[in-house]
Design a protein around this motif. Sequence first.
Motif, short mmCIF file in Angstrom:
data_model
loop_
_atom_site.label_atom_id
_atom_site.label_comp_id
_atom_site.label_asym_id
_atom_site.label_seq_id
_atom_site.Cartn_x
_atom_site.Cartn_y
_atom_site.Cartn_z
N LEU A 10 0.83 -1.20 0.00
CA LEU A 10 0.00 0.00 0.00
C LEU A 10 0.87 1.25 0.00
O LEU A 10 0.60 2.20 -0.74
N LYS A 11 1.94 1.24 0.82
CA LYS A 11 2.85 2.38 0.86
C LYS A 11 3.49 2.62 -0.50
O LYS A 11 3.63 3.76 -0.95
N SER A 12 3.91 1.53 -1.15
CA SER A 12 4.53 1.64 -2.47
C SER A 12 3.55 2.22 -3.50
O SER A 12 3.94 2.98 -4.38
N ALA A 13 2.28 1.85 -3.36
CA ALA A 13 1.26 2.32 -4.32
C ALA A 13 0.85 3.77 -4.07
O ALA A 13 0.34 4.44 -4.97
N MET A 14 1.09 4.26 -2.85
CA MET A 14 0.65 5.62 -2.50
C MET A 14 1.34 6.70 -3.32
O MET A 14 0.76 7.74 -3.62
N LEU A 15 2.60 6.46 -3.70
CA LEU A 15 3.36 7.48 -4.45
C LEU A 15 2.79 7.70 -5.86
O LEU A 15 2.47 8.84 -6.22
N PRO A 16 2.65 6.63 -6.69
CA PRO A 16 2.03 6.86 -8.01
C PRO A 16 0.59 7.34 -7.90
O PRO A 16 0.15 8.14 -8.73
N ILE A 17 -0.15 6.87 -6.88
CA ILE A 17 -1.53 7.33 -6.71
C ILE A 17 -1.56 8.83 -6.43
O ILE A 17 -2.39 9.57 -6.98
N ALA A 18 -0.62 9.31 -5.59
CA ALA A 18 -0.55 10.74 -5.28
C ALA A 18 -0.24 11.56 -6.53
O ALA A 18 -0.83 12.62 -6.76
N MET A 19 0.67 11.05 -7.38
CA MET A 19 1.05 11.77 -8.60
C MET A 19 -0.12 11.82 -9.59
O MET A 19 -0.40 12.87 -10.19
N ALA A 108 16.99 10.22 3.55
CA ALA A 108 16.83 9.40 4.75
C ALA A 108 16.00 8.16 4.45
O ALA A 108 16.31 7.06 4.91
N MET A 109 14.93 8.32 3.66
CA MET A 109 14.06 7.18 3.32
C MET A 109 14.80 6.14 2.48
O MET A 109 14.50 4.95 2.54
N PHE A 191 7.24 10.09 5.44
CA PHE A 191 6.77 9.47 4.20
C PHE A 191 5.36 9.92 3.85
O PHE A 191 5.07 10.31 2.71
N TYR A 192 4.47 9.90 4.84
CA TYR A 192 3.07 10.26 4.58
C TYR A 192 2.93 11.76 4.26
O TYR A 192 2.10 12.15 3.44
N MET A 193 3.76 12.57 4.91
CA MET A 193 3.78 14.00 4.57
C MET A 193 4.28 14.20 3.14
O MET A 193 3.79 15.05 2.41
N TRP A 194 5.28 13.38 2.75
CA TRP A 194 5.82 13.48 1.39
C TRP A 194 4.75 13.09 0.36
O TRP A 194 4.70 13.70 -0.72
N GLN A 309 12.51 5.15 -6.94
CA GLN A 309 13.52 4.72 -5.96
C GLN A 309 12.86 4.22 -4.67
O GLN A 309 13.25 3.19 -4.11
N LEU A 310 11.85 4.96 -4.18
CA LEU A 310 11.17 4.57 -2.95
C LEU A 310 10.40 3.27 -3.14
O LEU A 310 10.33 2.44 -2.24
N TRP A 311 9.83 3.11 -4.33
CA TRP A 311 9.11 1.85 -4.65
C TRP A 311 10.08 0.67 -4.63
O TRP A 311 9.79 -0.38 -4.07
N ARG A 312 11.27 0.86 -5.25
CA ARG A 312 12.29 -0.19 -5.27
C ARG A 312 12.80 -0.49 -3.86
O ARG A 312 13.00 -1.65 -3.49
#
Length: 314
Positions: A10-19, A108-109, A191-194, A309-312
């Motif tokens: 879910l965390k990995s999917a949050m980044l593309p979903i946000a974009m 840091a992440m 991460f969630y703020m990002w 990078q974060l997804w990887r």
Amino acid sequence: MHISIHRQQLKSAMLPIAMITGALFYKWIGYLTFLSPYLIFAMLFITYCKLDFRDFKPTVSQGILLLTQMAMAAAVYLILQPVNHTLAEGVFICVFIPTATAAPVITAMLGGSISFVASYSLLCNTLVAFAGPAVLALVGDNQTISFWESMTMIMRRVFPLLVMPIISALLLRYLWPKAHKAIAGSQQLSFYMWVVALLLIVGSCVSFVILHWDESRLSLLTWLVAGALAVCLLQFVAGRRMGAWFRRKAEERGAGVNGKADMRVSCAQSLMQKNTVLAVWLAMAYMTPMASVAPAAYIAWQNIVNSWQLWRKG
């Protein structure tokens, strides 16, 4: 175990979903962009609570990295200037502009050195604040803004977000150690703020490009967007290779480099992740207005690279 795996997916999917969400709802994102500086400040504050301030100092590696960045910016401009002046301006600013204030958070992440990137960001932003007005006056077209006015504006836009989170984290460390320790152990909040910041950044980027869309200059717009992608990847790869070289040299000398931190990540983020909001403003102030499309597109490209990078890493 299964819950942990699903949470990571879910965390990995949050980044593309946000974009994607930011791109789709760009018309409404403008009402929330005022939150961006507060989010960046909070992310940096949380990240700096984890920082070992004894490592917060300039190094030879950072000096070499900074010289490389300036040399790349000059080379890009000289190569593209005979092709198209606006293209040269737009792509140049994508390399010349200093490191993003939020870069230590992503570093840091990804397992890089917070202190290295924070020190480099401060060094690079200081150089651009003092040397930028003179360099941009030579490169750009707009001579109406004075040197002191420009330097003051750059400092006002950059340094509060660079310095205040560091001071706040230091004060909390000595005045309220228990709270400092609790925040240092809550790095996942960054991460969630990002994710929220990414939604706002992409929405603003899409809005900016659509606002400046000119069908009669489609070819130039395409080259500006492609040029931004090219230098984004160039700086990312160059940073990774230089980081590996720094690490190898340090190991040959029998010296450690920021403990277990990945120098490839540290150098790549230092070179690649840019203060694109400042870049767009400088392009509008000094250059042909169309040139600002390149740093606006760079916003999307660097965040796609960061998300990948974060997804990887996840």
